[in-house]
Enzyme design. Structure first.
Site, short mmCIF file in Angstrom:
data_model
loop_
_atom_site.label_atom_id
_atom_site.label_comp_id
_atom_site.label_asym_id
_atom_site.label_seq_id
_atom_site.Cartn_x
_atom_site.Cartn_y
_atom_site.Cartn_z
N LYS A 1 -3.52 -20.37 5.28
CA LYS A 1 -3.57 -19.46 6.43
C LYS A 1 -4.28 -20.24 7.52
O LYS A 1 -5.45 -20.60 7.36
CB LYS A 1 -4.35 -18.21 6.06
N GLU B 1 -6.57 -14.93 12.59
CA GLU B 1 -7.76 -14.13 12.26
C GLU B 1 -8.98 -15.02 12.01
O GLU B 1 -9.73 -14.82 11.05
CB GLU B 1 -7.47 -13.24 11.04
N ARG C 1 1.57 -20.02 5.81
CA ARG C 1 1.81 -18.62 6.17
C ARG C 1 2.18 -18.44 7.64
O ARG C 1 1.62 -19.11 8.52
CB ARG C 1 0.58 -17.77 5.85
N ARG D 1 2.07 -8.28 19.40
CA ARG D 1 1.74 -8.94 18.13
C ARG D 1 2.96 -9.10 17.22
O ARG D 1 3.09 -10.10 16.51
CB ARG D 1 0.64 -8.13 17.40
N ASP E 1 1.98 -5.95 9.52
CA ASP E 1 1.04 -6.24 8.44
C ASP E 1 1.13 -5.23 7.31
O ASP E 1 0.28 -4.35 7.19
CB ASP E 1 -0.39 -6.26 9.00
N GLU F 1 -3.34 -2.01 0.22
CA GLU F 1 -4.30 -1.97 1.32
C GLU F 1 -4.08 -0.77 2.25
O GLU F 1 -5.03 -0.10 2.64
CB GLU F 1 -4.21 -3.28 2.12
N TRP G 1 -6.18 -4.80 16.96
CA TRP G 1 -6.64 -4.18 15.72
C TRP G 1 -6.91 -2.68 15.93
O TRP G 1 -7.55 -2.05 15.09
CB TRP G 1 -7.92 -4.88 15.20
C1 BDP Z 1 -4.56 -8.18 6.44
C2 BDP Z 1 -5.85 -7.93 5.72
C3 BDP Z 1 -6.80 -9.11 5.77
C4 BDP Z 1 -6.05 -10.37 5.35
C5 BDP Z 1 -4.84 -10.56 6.24
C6 BDP Z 1 -3.97 -11.73 5.82
O1 BDP Z 1 -6.48 -6.81 6.30
O2 BDP Z 1 -7.87 -8.83 4.92
O3 BDP Z 1 -6.89 -11.48 5.44
O4 BDP Z 1 -4.01 -9.43 6.16
O5 BDP Z 1 -2.91 -11.48 5.27
O6 BDP Z 1 -3.64 -7.25 5.95
O7 BDP Z 1 -4.32 -12.87 6.03
#
Ligand code: BDP
Length: 721
Positions: A308, A312, A345, A357, A386, A414, A564
């Protein structure tokens, strides 16, 4: 004979599975590999007639695992030992490759069974020297192991084994779990306890659970596991940890499972002492090459890296003005000499970027198509935001002709109730896999992208973000095990039907009683749609509470990151609700192929289940049902809570028909789910009502709390955040 009996007894203890046999108690530890004795005498006698003895040929840790499983499984299902023979006799179950068994070789005249490839298997009934026998074979030992699990499944689900003629091979090469497990054993978005990996006692202590984890994965064909969180810690790449990783790899190897790690892009700085992680710098390239060499000295069949980057807050090539391709290729070249792969990713977006986004990943990766090394796969979440309860498929599926794109599904819930709500996810997976991308005209479904057939990808893959922790029943909610099972089944056969998978799982995990099967099937098959309805119907998305993502929070706004917040996605105002992604808005529809661009882009033709994903819709817009949008929204939210109540009533009818332990566990959780579903419904409707200014139709039970009340709900210390 004596030694045989004791070796079976030993394996039962060794498998650690002999402890929960009683029908009113089942703690769920055994997952779908319960092998409880078959109660129906006539079925049992038929099976015993067909399988009277076993021969397992070959010598390898994988064959040993297959032998152990079949001996254990059969003796448990039959309630009696099945003798092991040396020579083929009547009723023999003959297991081996054409190389290890001359009898099996005879059926293939010395040829390998090419159609089933490296991991497939064939199970067939035949005759040998006048004896009726059953053969489980494959070209490789792992194919045999998969065949053994399939054969046991036939018995567990009470299918006829009289005239077998089965051939099966995986539709996807790399079938992985992604553990978002940290080295301190906390699991990001994990709700079933701590990480299974006990780093502090590895490599010296091998928890027996590691082996049961491997068995469960092998039983559904999962052949890889990424041990660590995508929000990575470079420490795992140090010798201290590599020794521990190697110990896990040793346990998993016989089960056909390779280990992978997440690579923190800045590792050369953090553990290598370099001043940069710039992918084009010579010393950085050398560092990764040496690191790969070192990793392979510990784990010769190490699978590769999952990364990744520049998302984020994670470091990545863009920190040095380099592209994702330059970053991925650096790592890909390092592992290539050892046949490793890199899963890079596409979950990449930035709040500094003004663009919608939902569009950012496509914008970033589409221009890089063809610029990646051939051992790179781009790992794409099923939808463009997501893991929401419902999203359209990600537009990168179908858009990358020259770079393999692999699927990332979330198995951990989640956004779908975590380990508390009952949500069977396979219908969500299925919906995505069967979506037509139209990349090459009609019939270009997502499953054809990821199985490589649409663009002839040289590597194919699918990953599920794991829901596994150290809870006794592995996944928290007893039914959540079905999501792990389904991920494996769909990875093996991406065209498999969610309902059939559920039925198999129920039979193996709960009961072969038709009433139990029918009832549980109804509950499971409705559960995902119910979850959509009481959270985010009609294409709404990202309306959850800040941080823990469990409860509702449609009012979340004015936070440091707009992307967010819920307001960014619902765009609710007095004129209507929904995100305009048409030409007049962000034009995300343009990232899809025609006719989807037009279909999604037109409010009249956009599927209503995705309406508010693509359109900002007036409150009094007339829906196909004749309702206004507001009425339809109310209808959907109330339908959601009704569905959960229906699930509850159905579940209650199972009392006494399944073991009491799991019955009561699910029953209690459903009570919470009903309460939560009502909270979601009331909170969302009361909030949107501040804009629609329309009443919740009288026919519905009215919210018993105010919006202020719901806005003050403050859940503290929820796991996984
Ligand atoms: C989001 C989650 C986060 C993950 C992120 C990811 O909230 O904790 O780090 O995806 O996929 O859904 O990298």
């Amino acid at each position: 004979m004596k030694t045989k009996i004791s070796s079976i007894a030993l394996s039962i203890i060794f498998l650690g599975l002999a402890d929960c046999k009683s029908s009113d108690k089942d703690d769920g530890y055994r997952l779908w590999l319960r092998y409880d004795q078959i109660e129906n005498e006539s079925v049992l006698n038929d099976y015993k007639q067909i399988i009277q003895n076993i021969i397992v040929t070959g010598e390898s840790p994988t064959i040993f695992a297959a032998r152990e499983e079949i001996l254990y499984g059969l003796s448990a299902l039959f309630g009696a030992e099945v003798p092991v023979n040396k020579e083929v006799k009547e009723g023999c179950l003959l297991i081996g490759t054409p190389e290890s068994s001359s009898v099996i070789n005879g059926y293939f005249k010395g040829d390998t069974i090419s159609a089933i490839g490296n991991e497939g298997y064939s199970i067939f009934s035949t005759q040998s020297e006048g004896y009726k026998i059953t053969v489980i074979t494959g070209n490789t030992d792992v194919g045999i192991l998969y065949g053994v699990f399939h054969f046991l499944k036939l018995l567990q689900t009470r299918q006829s084994i009289a005239e077998l003629n089965i051939a099966s091979k995986p539709g996807i090469q790399n079938r992985l779990l992604n553990h978002w497990d940290n080295l301190d054993r906390k699991v990001e978005r994990g709700y079933a306890g701590f990480s299974l990996w006990k780093w502090n006692t590895l490599p010296d202590y091998i928890d027996p659970r590691y082996k049961d984890y491997a068995r469960a994965n092998a039983s559904v064909g999962i052949n890889g596991t990424v041990l660590t969180n995508v929000n990575a810690n470079a420490q795992v790449l140090t010798p201290e940890y590599l020794e521990k990783v190697a110990a896990l790899a040793d346990v998993f190897r016989p089960y056909g499972i390779r280990v992978y790690l997440t690579a923190r892009f800045s590792a050369p700085i953090e553990i290598g002492g370099l001043r940069t992680a710039d992918p084009l710098q010579k010393n950085v390239i050398e560092w990764w090459n040496n690191k790969a060499k070192e990793i392979y000295s510990y784990i010769p069949d190490f699978g590769g890296f999952l990364v990744k980057a520049n998302s984020e807050g994670q470091p990545g090539p863009q920190n040095y003005g380099r592209s994702h391709a330059e970053g991925a290729n650096l790592l890909a070249r390092a592992v290539k000499p050892y046949n490793g792969i890199v899963m890079w990713r596409a979950f990449v977006y930035s709040n500094e970027e003004p663009e919608d986004r939902a569009k950012q990943a496509y914008n970033e990766f589409k221009p890089l198509d063809g610029k990646f090394e051939d051992n790179v796969l781009i790992q794409v979440k099923n939808g463009p935001i997501d893991f929401q309860p419902r999203e359209p498929f990600h537009p990168l599926f179908g858009a990358m002709e020259q770079t393999p794109v692999m699927m990332e599904f979330q198995v951990t819930q989640e956004y779908l109730g975590q380990d508390i709500h009952l949500t069977y996810l396979a219908p969500l997976y299925e919906e995505c896999l069967h979506s037509d991308t139209y990349a090459k005209g009609t019939g270009s479904e997502v499953f054809k992208v990821i199985n490589g057939s649409l663009f002839n990808y040289n590597e194919t893959g699918i990953a599920g973000v794991s829901n596994i922790g150290d809870d006794r029943n592995w996944c928290g909610h007893p039914i959540a095990q079905a999501n792990w099972y389904a991920l494996g089944q769909l990875a093996w056969d991406p065209e498999a039907a969610s309902q059939e998978i559920a039925e198999e799982w129920i039979r193996m995990t709960y009961s072969n009683n038709q009433e139990v099967i029918d009832t549980m099937l109804k509950i499971m098959m409705i559960s995902r749609e119910a979850g959509v309805n009481y959270r985010t119907p009609l294409g709404l998305h990202h309306q959850m509470a800040w941080h823990h993502h469990y409860g509702p929070g449609p009012w979340i706004k004015d936070k440091p990151r707009a992307d967010w917040t819920s307001a960014y996605y619902n765009k609710a105002d007095e004129t209507g609700i929904g995100f305009d992604r048409t030409k007049t808005g962000s034009n995300a529809v343009s990232q899809y192929f025609s006719p989807l661009t037009e279909l999604f882009g037109n409010i009249e033709t956009c599927p209503e289940e995705l309406l508010l994903w693509f359109h900002h819709v007036p409150w009094n817009y007339k829906m196909k049902s004749g309702n206004t949008l507001w009425e339809e929204l109310c209808m959907k939210y109330y339908q959601g809570t009704d569905q959960v109540r229906e699930m509850q009533t159905k579940w209650n009818s199972l009392e006494g028909k399944i073991d009491d332990e799991r019955f009561k566990h699910v029953q209690s959780l459903l009570k919470i789910q009903v309460r939560d579903a009502i909270e979601w419904r009331n909170a969302c409707l009361l909030y949107y009502q501040t804009f629609s200014k329309m009443p919740i139709p009288e026919k519905y039970e009215q919210p018993d709390q105010t919006l202020e009340y719901y806005m003050k709900v403050d859940r503290k210390y929820l796991p996984g955040s």
